[in-house]
Design a protein around this motif. Sequence first.
Motif, PDB file in Angstrom:
ATOM      1  N   GLY A   1       0.822  -1.197   0.000  1.00 43.23           N
ATOM      2  CA  GLY A   1       0.000   0.000   0.000  1.00 43.23           C
ATOM      3  C   GLY A   1       0.856   1.247   0.000  1.00 43.23           C
ATOM      4  O   GLY A   1       2.058   1.208   0.289  1.00 43.23           O
ATOM      5  N   GLY A   2       0.217   2.355  -0.325  1.00 44.88           N
ATOM      6  CA  GLY A   2       0.918   3.630  -0.311  1.00 44.88           C
ATOM      7  C   GLY A   2       0.001   4.751  -0.731  1.00 44.88           C
ATOM      8  O   GLY A   2      -1.088   4.528  -1.276  1.00 44.88           O
ATOM      9  N   ASP A   3       0.446   5.969  -0.460  1.00 44.10           N
ATOM     10  CA  ASP A   3      -0.305   7.157  -0.879  1.00 44.10           C
ATOM     11  C   ASP A   3       0.584   8.045  -1.736  1.00 44.10           C
ATOM     12  O   ASP A   3       1.787   8.171  -1.479  1.00 44.10           O
ATOM     13  CB  ASP A   3      -0.824   7.931   0.343  1.00 44.10           C
ATOM     14  N   SER A   4       0.013   8.606  -2.781  1.00 45.73           N
ATOM     15  CA  SER A   4       0.689   9.540  -3.674  1.00 45.73           C
ATOM     16  C   SER A   4       1.946   8.902  -4.275  1.00 45.73           C
ATOM     17  O   SER A   4       1.857   7.878  -4.946  1.00 45.73           O
ATOM     18  CB  SER A   4       0.996  10.839  -2.929  1.00 45.73           C
ATOM     19  N   ALA A   5       3.144   9.455  -4.024  1.00 48.32           N
ATOM     20  CA  ALA A   5       4.363   8.814  -4.530  1.00 48.32           C
ATOM     21  C   ALA A   5       4.522   7.417  -3.963  1.00 48.32           C
ATOM     22  O   ALA A   5       5.041   6.513  -4.625  1.00 48.32           O
ATOM     23  CB  ALA A   5       5.579   9.665  -4.182  1.00 48.32           C
ATOM     24  N   GLY A   6       4.063   7.213  -2.722  1.00 47.14           N
ATOM     25  CA  GLY A   6       4.116   5.881  -2.136  1.00 47.14           C
ATOM     26  C   GLY A   6       3.240   4.893  -2.859  1.00 47.14           C
ATOM     27  O   GLY A   6       3.561   3.689  -2.930  1.00 47.14           O
ATOM     28  N   ALA A   7       2.114   5.354  -3.402  1.00 47.76           N
ATOM     29  CA  ALA A   7       1.270   4.473  -4.199  1.00 47.76           C
ATOM     30  C   ALA A   7       1.966   4.080  -5.491  1.00 47.76           C
ATOM     31  O   ALA A   7       1.783   2.963  -6.003  1.00 47.76           O
ATOM     32  CB  ALA A   7      -0.067   5.152  -4.504  1.00 47.76           C
ATOM     33  N   ASN A   8       2.764   4.980  -6.050  1.00 46.92           N
ATOM     34  CA  ASN A   8       3.590   4.643  -7.214  1.00 46.92           C
ATOM     35  C   ASN A   8       4.525   3.481  -6.868  1.00 46.92           C
ATOM     36  O   ASN A   8       4.621   2.491  -7.612  1.00 46.92           O
ATOM     37  CB  ASN A   8       4.379   5.888  -7.621  1.00 46.92           C
ATOM     38  N   LEU A   9       5.198   3.575  -5.718  1.00 46.37           N
ATOM     39  CA  LEU A   9       6.119   2.506  -5.312  1.00 46.37           C
ATOM     40  C   LEU A   9       5.376   1.214  -5.002  1.00 46.37           C
ATOM     41  O   LEU A   9       5.859   0.122  -5.306  1.00 46.37           O
ATOM     42  CB  LEU A   9       6.935   2.953  -4.107  1.00 46.37           C
ATOM     43  N   ALA A  10       4.198   1.328  -4.384  1.00 49.10           N
ATOM     44  CA  ALA A  10       3.425   0.129  -4.064  1.00 49.10           C
ATOM     45  C   ALA A  10       2.993  -0.588  -5.335  1.00 49.10           C
ATOM     46  O   ALA A  10       3.087  -1.828  -5.436  1.00 49.10           O
ATOM     47  CB  ALA A  10       2.208   0.498  -3.221  1.00 49.10           C
ATOM     48  N   LEU A  11       2.505   0.163  -6.315  1.00 50.66           N
ATOM     49  CA  LEU A  11       2.109  -0.450  -7.580  1.00 50.66           C
ATOM     50  C   LEU A  11       3.327  -1.024  -8.295  1.00 50.66           C
ATOM     51  O   LEU A  11       3.266  -2.124  -8.868  1.00 50.66           O
ATOM     52  CB  LEU A  11       1.402   0.576  -8.465  1.00 50.66           C
TER      53      LEU A  11
END
Length: 323
Positions: A166-176
Amino acid sequence: MPLRRGLLDPGVAELGALAARAGLAPADPLRQPLAEARDAAERYHAFLNGPALPAEVREVEAVGPAGSLRLRLIRPVDGGAGGGDAPLPVLIYFHGGGFAVNSIDTHDRLLRLLARHGGVAVCAVGYSLAPERRYPHQRGEALAALRWVVRHGADHGLDPERIAVGGDSAGANLALGLALDARSEAGPPLSFGMLLYGMFAHDFDTESHRLFGGGDYGLTTGRMRWYWRQYLGRDAMTRDPGAAPLLADLRGLPPLHVAAAGLDCLRDDSLRLARRLEEANVPHRLVLHDALPHSFAGMTRHVRAAEDAVIQAADAVRLHLRR
């Protein structure tokens, strides 16, 4: 879609006024030196977080692509979905901040909420920030975090057979990106992914950038351009699917919860991702939180709609990771 000025959740405006009275404002690296912006982000989020929610917290280290990688394990105090002393499923989480600001600490309340309501141990990843480290270094650190959970998680009461990202914003980029990399990784497959208002493509020619990129709701298109430059460098290829996972082959991903903020210049990143997931036959749920801006997951102490959105995402994690 017309600009919906009147539909901003009133709690968000109240939070902004409360922070202003406390002499605090979100970091703005376009107007502040980067070190100053990072300090401002830590102070602002400490205000948003407030007193720490109950949780069991443990600091550990993994071996990253260029040395030590900081991980923080956050367990719910009630034992979570495993019950008693049973190993807990794991949510590997990457914080947002445009790859250039924020930290595990700025997201403390969110991480504890996810552990509590998701019934999981959250493994928060203290990945390197840009521009000191640039793509693809952070992608390597994400994979290192997954390998640590698979190889060493059982020693810390984690269940390596039940892992979500999981992640949000740039973290969602890394999670995906990690979900994409994990398709060819040895070990158990990922069970689920939770993506909050993700930064998925280096593309500013979208309706949401035209409607919301001016700054009325916080995040601006200009700031997004700056974040991408820090992450990629001026000469990097912006159509690299490793950096912009919206452009990748999405087939074979685990089920995903995709949450978009309705008043966010990145809204269309999530809407476009949902369309691509549909084409790739990836099970997913898209949720559009119409009255919320970017970074709403950091507002849960003050904005009920933001807390509800986070709990909804945590419930999706719980559902997919329970035995």
